[in-house]
Design an enzyme around this catalytic site. Structure first.
Site, PDB file in Angstrom:
ATOM      1  N   HIS A   1     -14.331  65.454 -59.562  1.00  0.00           N
ATOM      2  CA  HIS A   1     -13.635  64.445 -60.332  1.00  0.00           C
ATOM      3  C   HIS A   1     -13.977  64.607 -61.810  1.00  0.00           C
ATOM      4  O   HIS A   1     -15.149  64.706 -62.175  1.00  0.00           O
ATOM      5  CB  HIS A   1     -14.053  63.034 -59.894  1.00  0.00           C
ATOM      6  CG  HIS A   1     -13.930  62.796 -58.427  1.00  0.00           C
ATOM      7  ND1 HIS A   1     -14.725  61.902 -57.736  1.00  0.00           N
ATOM      8  CD2 HIS A   1     -13.101  63.340 -57.493  1.00  0.00           C
ATOM      9  CE1 HIS A   1     -14.392  61.896 -56.459  1.00  0.00           C
ATOM     10  NE2 HIS A   1     -13.411  62.764 -56.278  1.00  0.00           N
TER      11      HIS A   1
ATOM     12  N   TYR B   1     -25.834  56.904 -62.396  1.00  0.00           N
ATOM     13  CA  TYR B   1     -25.151  57.464 -63.550  1.00  0.00           C
ATOM     14  C   TYR B   1     -24.761  56.371 -64.529  1.00  0.00           C
ATOM     15  O   TYR B   1     -24.286  55.302 -64.168  1.00  0.00           O
ATOM     16  CB  TYR B   1     -23.942  58.317 -63.147  1.00  0.00           C
ATOM     17  CG  TYR B   1     -22.965  57.740 -62.158  1.00  0.00           C
ATOM     18  CD1 TYR B   1     -21.788  57.146 -62.598  1.00  0.00           C
ATOM     19  CD2 TYR B   1     -23.207  57.824 -60.789  1.00  0.00           C
ATOM     20  CE1 TYR B   1     -20.871  56.642 -61.696  1.00  0.00           C
ATOM     21  CE2 TYR B   1     -22.298  57.323 -59.866  1.00  0.00           C
ATOM     22  CZ  TYR B   1     -21.133  56.726 -60.325  1.00  0.00           C
ATOM     23  OH  TYR B   1     -20.231  56.219 -59.426  1.00  0.00           O
TER      24      TYR B   1
END
Length: 478
Positions: free
Chosen positions: A73, A136
């Site tokens: 992605h 993240y």
């Protein structure tokens, strides 16, 4: 695999521009371990391309089984990925427009190793230990309207050597059906907005940057910079750069009550609104300044570090706008003088007078250099694309300084007319019979260009550029 304790903080570049790997100091003993997962001051001071990317969200992905595979992605934001527990194999593919499209990088990550993933680089992860969790940080919020780019995990061109074969691991149906690299539409760069696009500099910027889907040119009709709704007028997180070529430049009219209001509105209030937007959204703001921020009394050329001391209202508003922009984290203040471009200006006026047989009086006690808008546009593009240091950069024509009278005589001579027809006068004499407001002018408008020269964006000699310009504007139908 045991975590390596006591590493020094290091940042390592990869073959994909902007994708960097970080080795992190992890401190551990019999009780467990501790690390500074993201330490802004230390990590942005490493001297390698790790930006202060301004994260706004922290996410955690927990993976129960070995072999869980996610991706590939590419999102329209930057991402800093670090393992909290366990171990992963990561693969990154550059899906941005440009020469490195399709470049691949792979490595393993554990709690002592992290990676910074720039916008548009496809990322994917395969867990190598059970109960693996990675975190993240991202610098934008998810939006269904944002642009995402995907690549098939089994793409033959990327040829990623997965530690665990893909037919033996857990993959979502969606990830299985992403397109091959040959079918991927590259992610475009962040948007560039040029304001004041219908002015002389705005037209030069359009000629320099061209027409692309990610570049937007806006005049007042398309975007009112003084509107109270400016902050919601665009999805500003989609923009990487704003070049503000909009300004109030009617120097004498600014000395009137109504002109003063308009000058402060365009040159300060609107600039402050753009500065707030740029700061809040991590946008690089390019602001065009003027020699009028100085009083013109210095003996020698003005440098970027000289204190401002404007004489009139116009100069005061430009100095105030500069001060506002200077606190934007990512900013370029491009200070220029005696601007000539596609529109009404001194050169066209003198050329017209010469052809009509009119002998003008032109001041000879103001000195400076002409600056052509195409040189300004080229310098702005160079600053942005070269990653030059943020701050103030003087951008003017190069060569010997001259008075307005000298330049007018050059124009007459270049067009085949007697330069002696141009009569020299002082500024005081020129305006002694004025019946409307007159702004004071700096006598010395010479700006030192050594900084922009070192940055690699030296402008043309302004006398030579004048000859080129006259060759264009004197052509029929121009």
């Amino acid at each position: 695999m045991a975590i390596e304790f006591g590493k020094a903080l290091t940042v390592t570049e990869t073959p994909i521009p902007g994708l960097v790997v970080l080795d992190l100091p992890v401190h551990g003993d019999s009780r467990g371990w501790f690390k500074e997962n993201w330490q802004r001051e230390k990590m942005t001071a490493t001297g390698i391309d790790l930006p202060d990317f301004g994260p706004v969200q922290n996410n955690i992905s927990f993976n129960d089984a070995v072999g869980t595979t996610r991706g590939i992605h590419a999102e329209p934001w930057d991402k800093y990925v670090s393992v909290a527990t366990g171990r992963i194999f990561g693969a990154w593919v550059d899906l941005r427009e440009g020469p490195t499209f399709g470049a691949v990088y792979t490595t393993e990550l554990d709690p002592s190793r992290a990676i910074f993933v720039p916008r548009g680089v496809g990322n994917s992860y395969q867990t190598l230990e059970p109960d693996t969790a990675y975190t993240y940080l991202v610098n934008d919020h998810w939006s269904p309207d944002a642009t995402y780019t995907f690549l098939n995990l089994a793409d033959e061109t990327a040829a990623i050597e997965w530690p665990i074969p893909l037919d033996e691991v857990e993959i979502s149906e969606k990830d299985k059906n992403h397109p091959r690299l040959s079918e991927v539409v590259p992610m475009p760069p962040k948007r560039i907005l040029v304001t004041g696009a219908n002015g002389q500099l705005g037209r030069a910027l359009r000629a320099e940057f061209g027409d692309h889907p990610w570049i937007e040119y806006a005049g007042r009709d398309e975007l009112d910079l003084t509107s109270p709704d400016l902050a919601s007028a665009r999805r500003w997180r989609d923009y990487g750069t704003i070049i503000n070529a909009a300004a109030y430049t009617k120097v004498d009219l600014a000395e009137t009550p109504e002109g003063r209001v308009d000058a402060w509105s365009a040159n300060v209030t609107a600039v402050a609104a753009l500065a707030r937007i740029a700061t809040a959204n991590g946008i690089t703001l390019v602001h065009v300044s003027s020699d009028y921020v100085f009083d013109g009394t210095k003996d020698g050329a003005y440098t970027e570090d000289d204190p401002v001391s404007p004489l009139g209202v116009y100069g005061q508003t430009k100095a105030a706008g500069d001060a506002v922009v200077s606190v934007v984290p990512r900013h370029y203040i491009v200070r220029t003088s005696w601007v000539i471009g596609d529109g009404n200006n001194f050169v066209r006026t003198m050329a017209s007078l010469a052809e009509r047989g009119i002998d003008p009086k032109v001041v000879d006690d103001q000195i400076g250099r002409l600056t052509f808008t195409d040189d300004i546009a080229r310098a702005i593009r160079h600053l942005l694309e070269s990653g030059a240091a943020y701050g103030v950069h003087n951008v003017t024509g190069n060569g010997a300084e001259a008075s307005w009278h000298r330049l007018a005589a050059e124009i007459f001579q270049a067009l085949g007319h007697d330069p002696g027809r141009v009569q020299p006068v002082s500024t005081a004499q020129y305006f002694e019979n004025a019946t409307t407001a007159v702004s004071p002018r700096p006598e010395n408008s010479v700006l030192d260009t050594s900084k922009i020269d070192r940055a690699g964006a030296t402008a043309r000699d302004h006398f030579a550029a004048l000859q080129d310009y006259l060759g264009v504007v004197t052509q029929p139908n121009r």
